[in-house]
Write an enzyme that holds these catalytic residues in place. Structure first.
Site, PDB file in Angstrom:
ATOM      1  N   GLY A   1      29.731  35.313  78.321  1.00 18.80           N
ATOM      2  CA  GLY A   1      30.601  35.313  79.490  1.00 18.80           C
ATOM      3  C   GLY A   1      30.789  36.713  80.043  1.00 18.80           C
TER       4      GLY A   1
ATOM      5  N   GLY B   1      33.225  39.680  82.018  1.00 17.62           N
ATOM      6  CA  GLY B   1      34.603  40.115  81.792  1.00 17.62           C
ATOM      7  C   GLY B   1      34.718  41.044  80.604  1.00 17.62           C
ATOM      8  N   HIS B   2      33.585  41.311  79.923  1.00 20.59           N
ATOM      9  CA  HIS B   2      33.593  42.198  78.755  1.00 20.59           C
ATOM     10  C   HIS B   2      32.880  43.510  79.038  1.00 20.59           C
ATOM     11  CE1 HIS B   2      34.820  38.574  76.808  1.00 20.59           C
ATOM     12  NE2 HIS B   2      33.656  37.996  76.977  1.00 20.59           N
TER      13      HIS B   2
ATOM     14  N   HIS C   1      38.274  36.854  74.839  1.00 19.58           N
ATOM     15  CA  HIS C   1      38.215  35.951  75.981  1.00 19.58           C
ATOM     16  C   HIS C   1      39.599  35.575  76.451  1.00 19.58           C
ATOM     17  CE1 HIS C   1      34.307  35.407  74.054  1.00 19.58           C
ATOM     18  NE2 HIS C   1      33.873  35.193  75.260  1.00 19.58           N
TER      19      HIS C   1
END
Ligand SMILES: Nc1ncnc2c1ncn2[C@@H]1O[C@H](COP(=O)(O)OP(=O)(O)O)[C@@H](O)[C@H]1O
Ligand SMILES: Nc1ncnc2c1ncn2[C@@H]1O[C@H](COP(=O)(O)OP(=O)(O)O)[C@@H](O)[C@H]1O
Ligand SMILES: [Mg+2]
Ligand SMILES: [Mg+2]
Ligand SMILES: [Mg+2]
Ligand SMILES: [Mg+2]
Lengths: 332, 227, 332, 227
Positions: A53, A55-56, A218
């Site tokens: 995903g 966002g990191h 997350h």
């Protein structure tokens, strides 16, 4: 929710476009949402692919380049990418010597990479997989989803990347990646939650005087909430389980990584590092390599994680080997 | 997404012999897309509490893509439709739900590659779907996942089919049992998926995948009942 | 106020200690709160010293190393250091060829560096000074404190550092630093204020739907509050005055720096970069070099600044020259 | 800092001829340290609104250091004390206020290097301090800085000294005029220092350096009056 974004649905695609343009000496973007090493696959070199995903950031695209990843697959925000772009990345990374998938242990990531590996296999691309699971906040058990993959992933990517770059074959690169994975543990804390753009509200609720210990990356809540404590106390709560789980003993050498979750000032990371290092040294553990900064983040979350990697000579040498990526760069 | 559902395509009416055809499958997709869109925020909120808050987004993205794909596709059998659903979900949902639902629909498509599906056929289709979920996710009943909805659904479908129920009746039985199964996840400690990281803190909250499974099975039943 | 700190009064000293330990291959800490290049002053090389209030990390200590600063002086949080440590840093940086002070234009910084330069002069250390004032949010006038020094400072430090490293004499290094200063402009936005540890409350107040345009880097409020807008619109508000003030025209080449204020996710910086780059290219300006990240921060403030440096061949070459510091590292 | 001020050192009482000596200077420092500590938060809050919110911190840190330095120091004259204040502030306050106050005290020390200071001497001392601030900071009256407190203070001191006032009276006149001057900054647009970045938005707020100047001058007057 205040963010420097245009359309919540377009955050990932626009960010990847901006990232690639800013680093066009290092990376290119493929048709799909895949970031690949500039110049294409290196003939005869094992390819390294990671993803997950978004966002990191800088994970994973920030680690594409010489000596580390050949391709990264940024999924939707905090959501594993689907098999198609993983397959595209695998093709792009394949220089004929096979491809290593470096996967963080989340059900979604594991399943989507698994499917992509099957599809690659059908195209006669040999794929090996290492599933990183360094988060000691989660108990590892055959009967659960197991420990999560968090900041230790960067070290797996760096060290396996160096092994591939020096010409190791797929089995050897995979074995080294597995050795790193088996030697690295992490634990994190959140002082604030993060807000996923399309969700528009914080991923969990924390009171003004509470922190969340054992968070994932997350925006998942952690193992427990505790009252705000001093940096040194919090660092102990992160470091102690890491050291215990690794079974570190006096005389050993380690790499100490203090990772920011995205919204933490560098000064606070340095304060956490200072205490973690002191504590390790008090226990007779030699901190031979250090990394302090935002490497595996959760958007604008305030917080940090502490990662310890047990070092031996080979891992140290591979860690020191040249790397040129957007987020890690040395000896090149 | 608050746009009205695509109108059910004009197709043959209910089969007098009590079988479901490709028109049902298409109606099912339209119903499912609508109800998933309507519940986007609610599903993500369930996931926010014990997961990462994206399940509604993931499912809505997937079914919007399915709707678009189906509009352009020629489909002759129930299996054709379910296969398109499978591949589209697999390539658009991401996360855990994408491969799980993708495999479920793929397995279901394999056993429904016929012009018409009767009550027993509906049971086989649901059973294959559940097997697909378990093959990929390795969860058992009680792990607080979508399996807790699908397992009782398949059992109820078996009973209804054995009793000679129509496809609509079999699907209704499955959907109702799924709802009970989903509700049962409230009190469970999660052992699979993201919620498992919370351990005991996952108790008291419904599993989002179980909740979306109920929505899908209910859409299937309604699509059959309205036929 | 939630922070990973111990004692609000000890933030700077503990953070510096942690920073130095994490980068002991690059830097050492002197008796005072001064961070100097490991190995001491380089004989015959012009020394570079910068400093200012803390809270802007990695500025300045993160830029000490080969090819950039010889010493940095971190003052108290957002407060200029006093002359004593500046003098100590100047001594440490002096390799007999004189020392360049790179000062951000704030009354406090200017006055304290001025005093330190007088004291160094009394010790026969030749000091030249460049005062960086790249912030177009502030009008430059003989009758005011003038424009502030913000993110452009990093580029002055990098390029002057390369000139010193290649052996230029003090007058030449100072002239190059001045040329960079004259060719660089910046403007910033805050989506949230920051909280200075000992103050314990945000440095200014912003409503949920307001942003502050034209902020400095010390938590000072900006020129005006406006309603939250899209990233592209905000980028225009930052970029347009920068381009106008520089008088950029089609055919010119620039370096584009998108700087995070400390609490901004990397993805948002990439989105700002994407639009700024597009806009520059639409105007016929070639973006030859890029830098995107947290370089000159305001603790955990959410926001960003856009900096444009007009490039010529010499500045480009000096920018590309090897550098090895904690926060900038390439070709070494 | 809420610790009580260091007790005023036992020294000679008020000079019958109306002069101030080293004991006054030490009492002044003690009074100033106390009032600065008491107003730490208030001064920083003024600075938070139109600056960077540290003026109270800076001054409190500086005067705590002055107190500590003075405890260990031998001082024979008013000038000795003021010089110690100057160098300590210079090396501990930082920011704009450090060099400005440092230079002010340094210049004042230079003109008060005598065992006793009379009314005219107090005026010269204040005048030298103001000159020091202007030499470093280049601000004029009306720029919304500490100069707006010091300038009327020196004018009032001149008048009081010319009228044959005692040192205490001269200092009282200066402090009162400084208070009026500081209040006048409320309506000014800042042209120097950090507040100048705000332009028109600086109007309606008091300059923190002007406010701290009033505290210091008032402490000096009280130290003389209480002698
Ligand atoms: N191993 C598994 N077996 C069956 N279902 C699972 C498994 N892991 C997760 N799930 C289901 O997936 C749902 C979460 O889906 P989603 O939120 O879309 O993916 P992610 O967890 O990757 O964000 C859970 O609520 C659960 O029902
Ligand atoms: N050029 C100047 N001349 C006179 N006084 C000034 C000047 N610049 C700033 N000041 C004074 O300094 C005060 C601010 O001090 P302080 O907050 O301690 O420093 P900084 O602004 O560096 O944070 C202002 O309120 C003003 O009175
Ligand atoms: Mg997810
Ligand atoms: Mg989820
Ligand atoms: Mg200050
Ligand atoms: Mg201030």
């Amino acid at each position: 929710m205040k963010k420097l974004i245009n359309d919540p649905e377009a955050v990932t695609s626009e960010a990847v476009e901006g990232f690639v343009r800013a680093h066009e000496d290092l990376v290119v973007q493929l048709d799909q949402l895949v970031v690949a090493r500039a110049g294409g696959a290196v003939r005869g070199k094992v390819g390294l692919v990671s993803g997950g995903g978004s966002g990191h950031e800088p994970l994973h695209a920030g680690f594409v380049g010489v000596g580390m990843l050949d391709a990264a697959v940024p999924g939707p925000m905090f959501t594993s990418p689907t098999p198609d772009p993983i397959l595209a990345a695998t093709r792009a990374a394949d220089g004929g010597a096979g491809v290593l998938h470096i996967v963080k242990n989340y059900t979604g990531d594991v399943l989507n990479f698994e499917t992509a590996a099957e599809l690659a296999d059908a195209e006669d691309i040999e794929v090996a997989t290492v599933v990183v699971n360094d988060d000691v906040a989660v108990e590892d058990s055959l009967y659960t989803a197991g420990r999560r993959g968090v900041a230790g992933t960067v070290l797996v990517e760096k060290i396996a990347g160096a092994a591939a770059e020096r010409g190791d074959d797929l089995a050897t690169v995979a074995a080294i990646a597995t050795r790193v994975k088996d030697s690295v543990r992490s634990m994190g804390v959140a002082l604030s939650a993060c807000t996923v753009p399309h969700a528009g509200r914080p991923s969990f609720d924390l009171a003004e005087d509470e922190i969340e210990i054992g968070i994932g990356i997350h925006g998942e809540p952690g193992r427990r909430k505790i009252p705000l404590a001093s940096a040194d106390e919090i660092t102990d709560l992160l470091l102690d389980p890491v050291v215990a789980d690794l079974g570190l003993t006096a005389g050993e050498s380690v790499l100490l990584l203090v990772n920011g979750m995205g919204g933490t000032p560098a000064s606070e990371l340095a304060i956490v590092y200072r205490h973690a290092r002191r504590r390790l040294e008090e226990q007779g553990v030699a901190v031979r390599r250090s990394l302090v900064g935002n490497y595996v983040t959760s958007l604008e979350m305030q917080g940090a994680s502490v990662t310890v990697l047990r070092l031996d000579d080979e891992l140290t040498e591979l860690y020191d080997a040249p790397v040129a990526t957007a987020a890690l760069r040395w000896n090149l | 997404m608050t746009t009205p559902p695509a109108a059910a395509p004009a197709g043959p009416g209910p089969d007098p012999a009590g079988t479901l055809d490709v028109a049902w499958a298409r109606r099912f997709v339209a119903e499912a897309a609508q109800v998933v869109a309507e519940n986007r925020v609610a599903l993500s909120e369930l996931d926010r509490v014990i997961g990462d808050g994206d399940h509604g987004e993931n499912m809505a993205r997937g079914f919007a893509a399915v709707t678009a794909a189906l509009e352009k596709a020629e489909t002759a059998t129930v299996g054709d439709v379910l296969k398109l659903v499978a591949t589209t979900l697999m390539s658009t949902v991401g996360g855990a739900a994408g491969p799980l639902y993708g495999t479920a629909f793929l397995r279901a498509a394999k056993v429904s590659d016929a012009p018409a599906v009767d009550g027993q056929g509906v049971h086989s289709l649901l059973d294959a779907a559940l097997e697909g979920v378990v093959a990929r996710g390795k969860a058992q009943v009680g792990d607080k996942t979508m399996v807790d909805a699908w397992h009782p659904a398949v059992e109820a479908a078996a009973a209804a089919a054995d009793a000679g129920g129509t496809p609509a009746a079999v699907l209704r039985a499955a959907a109702d049992a799924a709802a009970v199964g989903a509700a049962s996840t409230d009190e469970l400690v999660a052992l699979k998926g993201r919620a498992s990281y919370l351990g005991e803190r996952s108790v008291g909250h419904r599993d989002p995948g179980a909740a979306s499974s109920v929505l899908l099975l209910d859409a299937a039943a309604r699509a059959a009942g309205e036929a």
